[in-house]
Design an enzyme around this catalytic site. Structure first.
Site, PDB file in Angstrom:
ATOM      1  N   LYS A   1       0.840  -1.202   0.000  1.00 34.65           N
ATOM      2  CA  LYS A   1       0.000   0.000   0.000  1.00 34.65           C
ATOM      3  C   LYS A   1       0.875   1.252   0.000  1.00 34.65           C
ATOM      4  O   LYS A   1       2.000   1.205   0.489  1.00 34.65           O
ATOM      5  CB  LYS A   1      -0.852   0.016   1.275  1.00 34.65           C
ATOM      6  CG  LYS A   1      -1.981  -0.977   1.318  1.00 34.65           C
ATOM      7  CD  LYS A   1      -2.761  -0.836   2.619  1.00 34.65           C
ATOM      8  CE  LYS A   1      -3.861  -1.868   2.728  1.00 34.65           C
ATOM      9  NZ  LYS A   1      -4.940  -1.684   1.738  1.00 34.65           N
TER      10      LYS A   1
ATOM     11  N   ARG B   1     -10.151 -11.691   1.906  1.00 27.72           N
ATOM     12  CA  ARG B   1     -10.952 -12.775   1.331  1.00 27.72           C
ATOM     13  C   ARG B   1     -10.196 -14.098   1.343  1.00 27.72           C
ATOM     14  O   ARG B   1     -10.807 -15.168   1.397  1.00 27.72           O
ATOM     15  CB  ARG B   1     -11.403 -12.375  -0.079  1.00 27.72           C
ATOM     16  CG  ARG B   1     -10.277 -12.148  -1.029  1.00 27.72           C
ATOM     17  CD  ARG B   1     -10.704 -11.352  -2.263  1.00 27.72           C
ATOM     18  NE  ARG B   1     -10.841  -9.926  -1.978  1.00 27.72           N
ATOM     19  CZ  ARG B   1     -11.200  -9.005  -2.881  1.00 27.72           C
ATOM     20  NH1 ARG B   1     -11.488  -9.372  -4.105  1.00 27.72           N
ATOM     21  NH2 ARG B   1     -11.282  -7.735  -2.545  1.00 27.72           N
TER      22      ARG B   1
HETATM   23  N1  BES Z   1      -8.136  -3.869   4.514  1.00 29.37           N
HETATM   24  C1  BES Z   1      -8.328  -3.446   3.175  1.00 29.37           C
HETATM   25  C2  BES Z   1      -9.651  -2.731   2.966  1.00 29.37           C
HETATM   26  C3  BES Z   1      -9.827  -1.408   3.668  1.00 29.37           C
HETATM   27  C4  BES Z   1      -9.570  -0.238   3.003  1.00 29.37           C
HETATM   28  C5  BES Z   1     -10.296  -1.352   4.956  1.00 29.37           C
HETATM   29  C6  BES Z   1      -9.763   0.974   3.630  1.00 29.37           C
HETATM   30  C7  BES Z   1     -10.484  -0.145   5.578  1.00 29.37           C
HETATM   31  C8  BES Z   1     -10.226   1.012   4.908  1.00 29.37           C
HETATM   32  C9  BES Z   1      -8.302  -4.638   2.238  1.00 29.37           C
HETATM   33  O1  BES Z   1      -7.501  -5.696   2.639  1.00 29.37           O
HETATM   34  C10 BES Z   1      -7.773  -4.165   0.936  1.00 29.37           C
HETATM   35  O2  BES Z   1      -6.630  -3.795   0.876  1.00 29.37           O
HETATM   36  N2  BES Z   1      -8.619  -4.174  -0.071  1.00 29.37           N
HETATM   37  C11 BES Z   1      -8.252  -3.727  -1.366  1.00 29.37           C
HETATM   38  C12 BES Z   1      -8.794  -4.712  -2.364  1.00 29.37           C
HETATM   39  C13 BES Z   1      -8.214  -4.556  -3.728  1.00 29.37           C
HETATM   40  C14 BES Z   1      -6.738  -4.953  -3.740  1.00 29.37           C
HETATM   41  C15 BES Z   1      -8.997  -5.425  -4.659  1.00 29.37           C
HETATM   42  C16 BES Z   1      -8.846  -2.358  -1.577  1.00 29.37           C
HETATM   43  O3  BES Z   1      -9.941  -2.095  -1.061  1.00 29.37           O
HETATM   44  O4  BES Z   1      -8.210  -1.535  -2.230  1.00 29.37           O
HETATM   45 MN    MN Z   2      -5.497  -5.474   1.977  1.00 32.33          MN
END
Ligand code: BES
Ligand code: MN
Ligand code: ZN
Length: 491
Positions: A269, A343
């Protein structure tokens, strides 16, 4: 969790308090029908002053003339026709804030006579008041606490008994929400998978629950490839906790995402706001809060809870984009993005939960940023194929003032999750990301028909750039308690 002010239902015969806050609708006189003359007169004097209209947030003050004088504050509620649970919550928060800011030790809240204050509306009000002193200050060298010790609530006429009954319930739910918040607020250098499993163990011990904690060896033996893949890059190895308690003909199972920190892994990230990913364990924390509430409320059901716990880190041992992983139910997943890790761990936990054939299966996860994009921070996203379960949960959302919004599980989303060289892939294209994630999870619930996925990414915590008290909210504990109480005919 720090010292909370204690909440009581006021006895109409004994109404003294340093601070008395009376709600008053626009265009009406303050409803003082249950108050002694000293307080009634003071309220009258307060609103006699010119300019009083009862607009929302307007305030008028006077001192009562008695041996133990009270500061009487008449607090505008706006138009009665526009008044609902949200306005009630805002008003009670403001009253508590005033009492704390001005250094009062006790507060009497005189509730307006209005449908939004009656019956089960008492639930959220009493929970909110109980949580009003919540702070996560375990790491603060200097803590400042308000002097407020007692909050008394005077219900509208005819509501005393139901308020007293609801207070008993709220007194179990409040510590459960606070427990969930404390866990989620705990920083990731302390709250790793082992720590979370330890907290589950403490809960299990005090509530006589059965507990099983699986580490890497057991996870390997059972074929939990998703949890092992996500946890592989961390020097704090993953865990899968299973709790079981209670008895009854219905089995209700909960699953909660417990990513103790989500860097994104190899698909790392960006730096900005990454600290928020300590809240990526909120689903698991909410489930532990629910477990505590369900046990303490002595609800007549058989429960199970499954907490997949892992830290998502970049490392030489990390899983990578391109990997193909086999989950507990035998399905294979092509990893396209290691940041779609929730997931992956939920796939294993849901498969196990489904294999044990629950009557209802509820899963909570901070799963997608896309769900936040879709509705902002105002609601969690609800996914379920079962219209009855949807209606029940949406009702409980109303009762708990924890908003939920139903989203689609159309077959087209499932189609988008098909893999090239494996059964599934872990991400689809850019659009509808919360829905494709839900469609992915739907393939791990086996024969379970009554299941729901709650994407709580939007509501689990309040970040630095949002309004409100920062930190974990414990979202879902009050909501699920309300749902269970209704299911048990105790609401
Ligand atoms: N933990 C994150 C989702 C999240 C984002 C929670 C902001 C709380 C606040 C999750 O694991 C994630 O990174 N999701 C990605 C999915 C993508 C790679 C398909 C996302 O939401 O960008
Ligand atoms: Mn994630
Ligand atoms: Zn995550």
């Amino acid at each position: 969790m720090g010292k909370q002010p204690s909440v009581r239902v006021a006895s109409p015969r004994q109404l003294t308090s340093e601070l008395v806050v009376i709600g008053c609708f626009k265009g009406r006189a303050p409803d003082t029908s249950r108050l002694p003359s000293g307080l009634t007169n003071a309220a009258g004097r307060a609103v006699e002053r010119s300019g009083w209209k009862g607009k929302e947030k307007q305030i008028a003050r006077a001192q009562s003339r008695s041996k133990q004088p009270s500061q009487v504050v008449v607090h505008g509620l706006g138009r009665a026709a526009d008044f609902g649970s949200r306005e009630l919550a805002r008003w009670s928060a403001k009253a508590v804030q005033t009492a704390a800011d001005e250094g009062y030790r006790d507060l009497l809240l005189v509730l307006p006579d209005h449908p939004a204050v009656k019956g089960r509306a008492a639930f959220r009000l009493l929970v909110d008041l109980g949580l009003s002193g919540y702070r996560f200050d375990r790491f603060q060298s200097k803590t400042s606490r308000s002097r407020l010790r007692t909050i008394r609530v005077l219900p509208p006429a005819g509501e005393d008994a139901s308020y007293k009954a609801m207070l008993k319930v709220a007194n179990k739910v409040v510590p459960a929400v606070a427990f969930g918040r404390d866990l989620a607020n705990t920083p990731p250098n302390e709250a790793n998978p082992e720590w979370m499993a330890g907290e589950a163990g403490r809960l299990a011990k005090t509530r006589s629950m059965k507990i099983k904690v699986l580490g890497p060896k057991e996870l390997t033996r059972m074929g939990m490839g998703g949890i092992l893949a996500v946890g592989g890059g961390s020097s704090s190895p993953p865990r899968l906790v299973r709790l079981e308690w209670g008895s009854g003909s219905q089995t209700i199972s909960f699953v909660g995402k417990g990513v103790t920190f989500d860097t994104g892994g190899i698909s790392i990230k960006p730096a900005g706001g990454m600290d928020e990913m300590k809240y990526d364990k909120s689903g698991a924390c909410t489930v532990l809060g629910i477990a505590q509430a369900a046990a303490d409320l002595e609800l007549p059901f058989h429960f199970r809870a499954y907490l997949p716990l892992a830290e998502n880190m970049p490392d030489g041992m990390s899983y990578r984009p391109g990997d193909i992983v086999r989950c507990y139910n035998g399905k294979t997943v092509e990893v396209l993005n290691t940041d779609a890790e929730g997931r992956m761990i939920l796939a294993d936990a849901l498969s196990w939960a489904a294999e044990e054939e629950p009557g209802t299966l509820l899963e909570y996860s901070t799963l997608t940023g896309a769900s936040v994009v879709a509705i902002g921070h105002h609601a969690a996203s609800l996914y379920t194929p079962d219209d009855y379960l949807a209606a029940e949960l949406l009702d409980a959302a109303e009762d708990s003032n924890e908003r939920l919004w139903r989203m689609p599980l159309w077959p087209e989303y499932r189609e988008e999750m098909k893999g090239t060289h494996a059964d599934l892939r872990n991400v689809a294209g850019r659009w509808g990301g919360a829905n494709t994630a839900a469609a992915f999870l739907s393939q791990f619930v086996g024969k379970t028909e009554r299941w729901a996925h709650l994407d709580i990414a939007a509501t689990a915590y309040v970040a630095g750039d949002q309004k409100g008290t920062k930190g974990a909210t414990g979202y879902g504990v009050a909501l699920t308690s309300a749902w269970l109480l209704e299911l048990a005919n105790r609401f």
